[in-house]
Design an enzyme around this catalytic site. Structure first.
Site: not given
Ligand code: 5GP
Ligand code: ZN
Length: 137
Positions: A99, A101
């Site tokens: 993903h 951001h």
């Molecule tokens: P990563 O650290 O893997 O790049 O980012 C994962 C993102 O997913 C985090 O910023 C976190 O806040 C978001 N996230 C985790 N669980 C959920 C969820 O259940 N719903 C939504 N909308 N975002 C989530």
């Protein structure tokens, strides 16, 4: 993948604040935003991270990011945006479904960039040589 959080969100098994969807990607607000409009853009097909995607698949997903990010920025009245792509747990990836951001930015919004490190000239030359060798294979 059945046990993947983002696959469940894409399927609608877990609720999300969806802002966009097409055949390739699903975009929704991050549940813990760094700023208003912090959006996750997720390929619908499951890949653990972007390294698992082909060049074509990654390029197609990034084309969506490129198209959507300026509109997300404008929608929340932001001046700029950062793009985050955490690849691997050591890089801060928590959800193992690739993903991007999109993080809208405002003047003096309290976010800071990464701290910088100092390496010697010899170390820097060695890093560059290692990367050049890896990229030439
Ligand atoms: P990563 O650290 O893997 O790049 O980012 C994962 C993102 O997913 C985090 O910023 C976190 O806040 C978001 N996230 C985790 N669980 C959920 C969820 O259940 N719903 C939504 N909308 N975002 C989530
Ligand atoms: Zn998934």
């Amino acid at each position: 993948m059945s046990d993947c959080l983002f696959c469940k969100i894409i399927k609608g098994d877990i609720p999300s604040l969806k802002v966009y969807e097409d055949d390739l990607v699903y975009a929704f607000l991050d549940i813990a935003p760094v700023n208003p409009g912090h959006t996750l853009i997720v390929p619908k097909e499951h890949f653990d991270d972007v390294e698992q995607m082909s060049e074509e698949q990654a390029a197609a997903a990034f084309a969506r990011v490129h198209r959507l990010a300026p509109k997300i920025r404008a929608a929340v009245g932001a001046l700029a945006w950062n793009l985050g792509l955490n690849t691997g747990k050591a890089a801060g990836q928590v959800v193992m479904h690739a993903h991007w951001h999109v993080m809208p930015r405002f003047v003096e919004d309290g976010l800071t960039h990464w701290p910088k490190k100092h390496f010697t000239d010899a170390e820097m030359k060695s890093f560059a040589a290692d990367i050049v060798a890896a990229l030439s294979q």
